[in-house]
Design a protein around this motif. Structure first.
Motif, mmCIF file in Angstrom:
data_model
loop_
_atom_site.group_PDB
_atom_site.id
_atom_site.type_symbol
_atom_site.label_atom_id
_atom_site.label_comp_id
_atom_site.label_asym_id
_atom_site.label_seq_id
_atom_site.Cartn_x
_atom_site.Cartn_y
_atom_site.Cartn_z
ATOM 1 N N LYS A 70 0.859 -1.193 0.000
ATOM 2 C CA LYS A 70 0.000 0.000 0.000
ATOM 3 C C LYS A 70 0.887 1.232 0.000
ATOM 4 O O LYS A 70 1.645 1.462 0.946
ATOM 5 C CB LYS A 70 -0.924 -0.028 1.237
ATOM 6 N N SER A 103 0.674 5.202 -0.095
ATOM 7 C CA SER A 103 -0.277 6.312 0.033
ATOM 8 C C SER A 103 0.069 7.410 -0.968
ATOM 9 O O SER A 103 1.196 7.475 -1.469
ATOM 10 C CB SER A 103 -0.223 6.883 1.446
ATOM 11 N N GLY A 104 -0.905 8.258 -1.226
ATOM 12 C CA GLY A 104 -0.646 9.401 -2.096
ATOM 13 C C GLY A 104 0.446 10.281 -1.506
ATOM 14 O O GLY A 104 1.323 10.774 -2.229
ATOM 15 N N GLY A 152 -2.780 5.202 -3.161
ATOM 16 C CA GLY A 152 -3.701 6.159 -2.551
ATOM 17 C C GLY A 152 -3.822 7.433 -3.383
ATOM 18 O O GLY A 152 -3.297 7.529 -4.489
ATOM 19 N N GLY A 153 -4.510 8.427 -2.812
ATOM 20 C CA GLY A 153 -4.730 9.661 -3.558
ATOM 21 C C GLY A 153 -4.657 10.911 -2.703
ATOM 22 O O GLY A 153 -4.928 12.019 -3.159
ATOM 23 N N GLY A 154 -4.273 10.722 -1.422
ATOM 24 C CA GLY A 154 -4.298 11.831 -0.467
ATOM 25 C C GLY A 154 -3.386 13.002 -0.800
ATOM 26 O O GLY A 154 -3.556 14.083 -0.240
ATOM 27 N N ARG A 212 -8.605 14.230 -0.807
ATOM 28 C CA ARG A 212 -9.213 13.340 0.186
ATOM 29 C C ARG A 212 -10.691 13.680 0.237
ATOM 30 O O ARG A 212 -11.054 14.834 0.512
ATOM 31 C CB ARG A 212 -8.600 13.575 1.570
ATOM 32 N N GLY A 213 -11.516 12.671 -0.007
ATOM 33 C CA GLY A 213 -12.952 12.911 -0.095
ATOM 34 C C GLY A 213 -13.521 13.593 1.126
ATOM 35 O O GLY A 213 -14.272 14.567 1.013
ATOM 36 N N ASP A 224 -15.697 11.699 -2.858
ATOM 37 C CA ASP A 224 -14.986 10.425 -2.851
ATOM 38 C C ASP A 224 -14.711 9.938 -4.272
ATOM 39 O O ASP A 224 -13.656 9.361 -4.546
ATOM 40 C CB ASP A 224 -15.779 9.371 -2.069
ATOM 41 N N GLY A 243 -11.806 11.668 -5.270
ATOM 42 C CA GLY A 243 -10.651 11.051 -4.605
ATOM 43 C C GLY A 243 -10.192 9.809 -5.364
ATOM 44 O O GLY A 243 -8.997 9.577 -5.559
ATOM 45 N N MET A 244 -11.158 9.016 -5.802
ATOM 46 C CA MET A 244 -10.805 7.801 -6.559
ATOM 47 C C MET A 244 -10.106 8.173 -7.863
ATOM 48 O O MET A 244 -9.162 7.493 -8.278
ATOM 49 C CB MET A 244 -12.054 6.952 -6.811
ATOM 50 N N THR A 287 -11.604 0.633 -3.550
ATOM 51 C CA THR A 287 -12.631 -0.409 -3.666
ATOM 52 C C THR A 287 -13.604 -0.088 -4.800
ATOM 53 O O THR A 287 -14.458 -0.902 -5.133
ATOM 54 C CB THR A 287 -13.460 -0.484 -2.373
ATOM 55 N N GLN A 322 -15.801 2.224 -4.450
ATOM 56 C CA GLN A 322 -17.007 2.719 -3.781
ATOM 57 C C GLN A 322 -16.673 3.889 -2.868
ATOM 58 O O GLN A 322 -15.621 3.871 -2.217
ATOM 59 C CB GLN A 322 -17.619 1.614 -2.902
ATOM 60 N N PHE A 340 -15.095 4.634 1.389
ATOM 61 C CA PHE A 340 -14.018 3.708 1.754
ATOM 62 C C PHE A 340 -12.688 4.409 1.518
ATOM 63 O O PHE A 340 -12.644 5.512 0.981
ATOM 64 C CB PHE A 340 -14.104 2.430 0.911
ATOM 65 N N THR A 341 -11.630 3.753 1.929
ATOM 66 C CA THR A 341 -10.287 4.306 1.708
ATOM 67 C C THR A 341 -9.463 3.306 0.897
ATOM 68 O O THR A 341 -9.869 2.148 0.723
ATOM 69 C CB THR A 341 -9.561 4.517 3.049
ATOM 70 N N THR A 342 -8.313 3.743 0.482
ATOM 71 C CA THR A 342 -7.442 2.821 -0.259
ATOM 72 C C THR A 342 -6.801 1.797 0.685
ATOM 73 O O THR A 342 -6.350 0.756 0.222
ATOM 74 C CB THR A 342 -6.372 3.589 -1.055
HETATM 75 N N1 UDP Z 1 -11.647 6.662 -2.029
HETATM 76 C C1 UDP Z 1 -12.945 6.151 -2.060
HETATM 77 N N2 UDP Z 1 -13.126 4.791 -2.048
HETATM 78 C C2 UDP Z 1 -12.090 3.914 -1.977
HETATM 79 C C3 UDP Z 1 -10.780 4.443 -1.919
HETATM 80 C C4 UDP Z 1 -10.586 5.818 -1.944
HETATM 81 O O1 UDP Z 1 -13.900 6.894 -2.130
HETATM 82 O O2 UDP Z 1 -12.309 2.693 -1.962
HETATM 83 C C5 UDP Z 1 -11.445 8.129 -2.110
HETATM 84 C C6 UDP Z 1 -11.627 8.826 -0.768
HETATM 85 O O3 UDP Z 1 -12.206 10.069 -1.006
HETATM 86 C C7 UDP Z 1 -10.185 8.994 -0.297
HETATM 87 C C8 UDP Z 1 -9.473 9.281 -1.604
HETATM 88 O O4 UDP Z 1 -10.117 8.407 -2.533
HETATM 89 O O5 UDP Z 1 -10.040 10.078 0.607
HETATM 90 C C9 UDP Z 1 -8.002 9.000 -1.591
HETATM 91 O O6 UDP Z 1 -7.734 7.751 -0.989
HETATM 92 P P1 UDP Z 1 -6.983 7.622 0.430
HETATM 93 O O7 UDP Z 1 -7.438 8.737 1.324
HETATM 94 O O8 UDP Z 1 -7.167 6.248 0.909
HETATM 95 O O9 UDP Z 1 -5.496 7.869 -0.026
HETATM 96 P P2 UDP Z 1 -4.141 7.839 0.842
HETATM 97 O O10 UDP Z 1 -4.455 8.338 2.227
HETATM 98 O O11 UDP Z 1 -3.695 6.428 0.872
HETATM 99 O O12 UDP Z 1 -3.202 8.701 0.067
#
Ligand code: UDP
Length: 237
Positions: free
Chosen positions: A12, A14-15, A53-55, A59-60, A74, A77-78, A134, A136, A139-141
């Protein structure tokens, strides 16, 4: 060469890991280093799935505070995770590796849509980058990583973070926080130690998937973590 400890792993990223020392966006030299690190793991004979990830972009939950509906935020974010996966795919190919980005949200002109059987085939020859979490909202990555790790039968989830493992208190605010070498899923839950978000952790625990938490900031951090030589915390059943 000794036999690798794993046949297939989930990593994993992260962004935030992709933005290096920047506060937003993509930092090309950092992405190059992560790409080289992933290539090294693949060359050691381990099949590599990566959830991106996409943070670093969106971030949604935070975006929703501006008034955009949470489900829409979200989805945005995806989309950010797809951008990151494409950047990493490009960097891996530029460094001489082979990568395939697949997205949980179909966007066929950008990359393949995720399908379990196809991902399993690609894992034989490529580093597989899984975007869209996911697929959807809400949820988060991290949850995407636990879900894909379970369905792709990965033997462990390697969670790259900014700290070198799991501590008994937040090391940013507690000077005497102690790093733990090893603990069980149940201990992490009982002590309320945040290894992954709750949904992700529940899934990993249910699938009896070990989670290895390590710092992405070290050189060759991913390869060291997979070899078991770097500093990390192992959370196991
Ligand atoms: N996201 C989502 N569904 C998922 C995974 C991610 O809606 O299954 C969106 C959500 O808005 C999230 C954003 O994508 O804040 C970025 O993902 P994440 O925060 O997990 O990224 P990371 O913290 O790993 O960089």
């Amino acid at each position: 060469m000794s036999k690798p400890a794993y046949r297939r792993v989930m990593i994993k990223v992260s962004g935030e890991a992709l933005m290096g020392t920047e506060t937003y966006g993509l930092h090309a030299p950092t992405i190059g280093k992560i790409a080289a690190d992933l290539i090294e793991v693949r060359k050691s004979g381990v099949e590599v799935a990566v959830v991106v990830g996409g943070g670093n972009l969106i971030r949604g939950a935070m975006l929703a505070e501006t008034g955009i509906k949470r489900a829409t935020a979200d989805q945005m974010g995806m989309l950010a995770t797809v951008m990151n996966a494409l950047a990493l795919e490009n960097a891996i190919e530029a460094a001489g590796g082979s990568a395939r980005a697949m997205s949980a949200v179909a966007m066929p002109s950008l990359c393949e849509a995720y399908a379990r059987q196809t991902a399993l085939k690609h894992l034989k020859d490529h580093i597989v980058l899984l975007a869209g979490g996911t697929g959807q909202p809400y949820f988060t990555t991290d949850t995407g990583a636990a879900l894909r790790a379970a369905e792709l039968e990965c033997e462990a989830i390697f969670k790259a973070t900014n700290v070198d493992g799991v501590y008994d208190a937040d090391p940013r605010t507690h000077r005497n926080a102690k790093r733990l070498d090893k603990l069980t899923h149940d201990e992490a839950l009982a002590k309320d130690l945040k290894v992954m978000d709750a949904a992700a952790f529940a899934l990993a625990r249910e699938a009896r998937l070990p989670i290895i938490v390590f710092s992405i900031r070290e050189k060759n951090a991913i390869a060291d973590a997979v070899r078991g030589t770097g500093r990390s915390t192992l959370v196991e059943p």
